[in-house]
Design a protein around this motif. Structure first.
Motif, PDB file in Angstrom:
ATOM      1  N   PRO A 204      19.149  -6.670 -41.486  1.00  0.00           N
ATOM      2  CA  PRO A 204      18.002  -7.441 -40.987  1.00  0.00           C
ATOM      3  C   PRO A 204      18.299  -8.935 -40.869  1.00  0.00           C
ATOM      4  O   PRO A 204      17.912  -9.574 -39.880  1.00  0.00           O
ATOM      5  CB  PRO A 204      16.917  -7.161 -42.034  1.00  0.00           C
TER       6      PRO A 204
ATOM      7  N   LEU B   1      15.802  -1.400 -42.473  1.00  0.00           N
ATOM      8  CA  LEU B   1      14.912  -1.650 -41.349  1.00  0.00           C
ATOM      9  C   LEU B   1      13.777  -0.635 -41.293  1.00  0.00           C
ATOM     10  O   LEU B   1      12.645  -0.964 -40.913  1.00  0.00           O
ATOM     11  CB  LEU B   1      15.694  -1.623 -40.036  1.00  0.00           C
TER      12      LEU B   1
ATOM     13  N   GLU C 252      12.155  -7.659 -47.108  1.00  0.00           N
ATOM     14  CA  GLU C 252      13.584  -7.425 -46.912  1.00  0.00           C
ATOM     15  C   GLU C 252      14.328  -7.209 -48.230  1.00  0.00           C
ATOM     16  O   GLU C 252      15.190  -6.342 -48.339  1.00  0.00           O
ATOM     17  CB  GLU C 252      14.214  -8.602 -46.161  1.00  0.00           C
TER      18      GLU C 252
ATOM     19  N   SER D 278      10.057  -2.005 -41.241  1.00  0.00           N
ATOM     20  CA  SER D 278       9.245  -1.846 -40.035  1.00  0.00           C
ATOM     21  C   SER D 278       8.214  -0.735 -40.125  1.00  0.00           C
ATOM     22  O   SER D 278       7.132  -0.835 -39.550  1.00  0.00           O
ATOM     23  CB  SER D 278      10.158  -1.593 -38.826  1.00  0.00           C
TER      24      SER D 278
END
Length: 391
Positions: A27, A225, A235, A229
């Motif tokens: 990321p 990810l 993160e 997402s």
């Protein structure tokens, strides 16, 4: 005095640390170079191409130079490329650097597995899974360091440079104990002289490793990810998804040799495939951070035996009467398996671009499940080949 077994274990760990160090920072690297899922998938393709190209030539390289020298040089090269990776400022730069890193790791992968086969033959018992546990522990250490670095706002460049320096220093402590000096003989047995591409058993073993590579690569490249997402977490915590995957895989691999000796390859591989598919489906379909972490842990445990057992059986298929052999067979299976790393990133990125990452991981789960029938077919083909060789 460091033993050959310990030295090979350490090299496996260093290889895993390289992957664990950069994969969770995808990321951050994506943001650094301004990539979207599709272009990021193409950049990640660079590592896969490097792996594949390097693996196709490494078998004969190890035969000529010896596993020790090849392991040492490729470890240093991988460390240098890891440091260079953090300096990427464009998708093209990222892809080219990943190609070089992938090539170094591809050479190292084949050489360290040949070294592991040497040690396993000397010990006379299944050890391949335990060596690959070293890879998983290394990936875990790298992922934990990556998570810590991300949580504290470290740049990828700072993190990768420190990891590279540590890898070179650790290598210097074990390099003299690595097995596989330059060979003084050449394969002479008829069975060893048969080209790997003409042996069905090696194609089937390669299929097992291929499916495992696709599922493992997807978890490494895209797990963070997916959780960011689709599950809505930060993160830093998301980077721990691959840590959970690696920890479960490492624990399973530590006990894998004993389990393999007790129940055989078929239950270990087929059962693991179903477990991995279940975990990946859960991570893809259930929108819960906890389920996501548990799903990737199940996937790591289920895939633990696939790659090492397939490579161990490939090395056994190339064994000579003098106790050597297997370099070309291991390189062949590894090369085919790396097409999974080649096709996986752009395929997952493409599916995610058109649908979602969740849909991509459903596909990955189905691929992992294919390991079960491939295992049955490979063991039958190996049995038929042995029966013909004794006739």
């Amino acid at each position: 005095m460091v033993s050959a077994r310990t030295a090979v274990f350490v090299v496996f760990a260093l290889n895993g640390c390289a992957l664990g160090s950069w994969a969770p920072r995808v990321p951050a690297m994506s943001t650094q170079v301004g990539a979207v899922p599709g272009s990021l998938g193409l950049a990640l393709l660079g590592a896969s191409v490097g792996l594949l190209v390097a693996a196709t030539i490494t078998g004969r390289l190890v035969e000529r130079l010896g596993a020790r020298l090849v392991m040492a040089l490729s470890t240093v090269a991988a460390a240098l490329m890891l440091a260079a990776l953090g300096l990427a400022t464009s998708v093209l730069w990222l892809g080219l650097t990943l190609f070089a890193l992938g090539a170094a790791i591809g050479v190292l992968d084949v050489a360290m597995n040949v070294g592991a086969v040497f040690v396993e033959r000397e010990a006379g018992k299944p050890l391949m899974a335990s060596f690959h546990a070293g890879f998983s522990f290394g990936a875990l250490a790298g992922a934990l360091f990556a998570g810590l670095a991300a949580s504290n706002g470290w740049s990828p460049s700072r993190q990768f440079t420190l990891a590279a320096l540590a890898a070179i220093l650790v290598l210097l402590t074990v390099v003299r104990a690595l097995p596989g000096i330059k060979p003084t003989h050449r394969p002479t047995e008829k069975r060893s002289a048969v080209a790997p591409i003409k042996r069905p058993v090696l194609w089937l073993l390669a299929t097992i490793a291929l499916c495992s590579a696709i599922a493992e690569g997807a978890s490494a490249d895209w797990s963070a990810l997916l959780l960011v997402s689709e599950h809505g977490i930060g993160e830093g915590p998301a980077a721990l998804a691959y840590a959970a995957f690696s920890l479960a895989m490492a624990i399973a691999r530590l006990t894998g040799g004993a389990l393999q000796a007790k129940v055989g390859e078929r239950p270990v591989l087929a059962g693991g495939a179903l477990l991995a598919a279940t975990g990946l489906l859960a991570a893809a379909l259930i929108s819960s951070p906890v389920i996501g972490f548990v799903g990737f842990a199940l996937a790591g445990a289920g895939l633990a035996a696939s790659f090492p057992v397939a490579l161990g059986l490939a090395g056994e298929a190339g064994k000579r009467a003098d106790g050597g052999g297997g370099e070309r067979e291991i390189a062949f299976v590894t090369s085919v398996a790396y097409t999974g790393f080649l096709a996986g990133p752009p395929a997952i990125g493409g599916i995610a671009q058109l649908t979602s990452l969740s849909t991509s991981f459903i596909v990955v789960a189905l691929v992992a499940a294919l390991i079960a029938p491939a295992t049955v077919a490979a063991l039958r083909a190996g049995r038929r080949e042995r029966e013909r060789s004794y006739c």
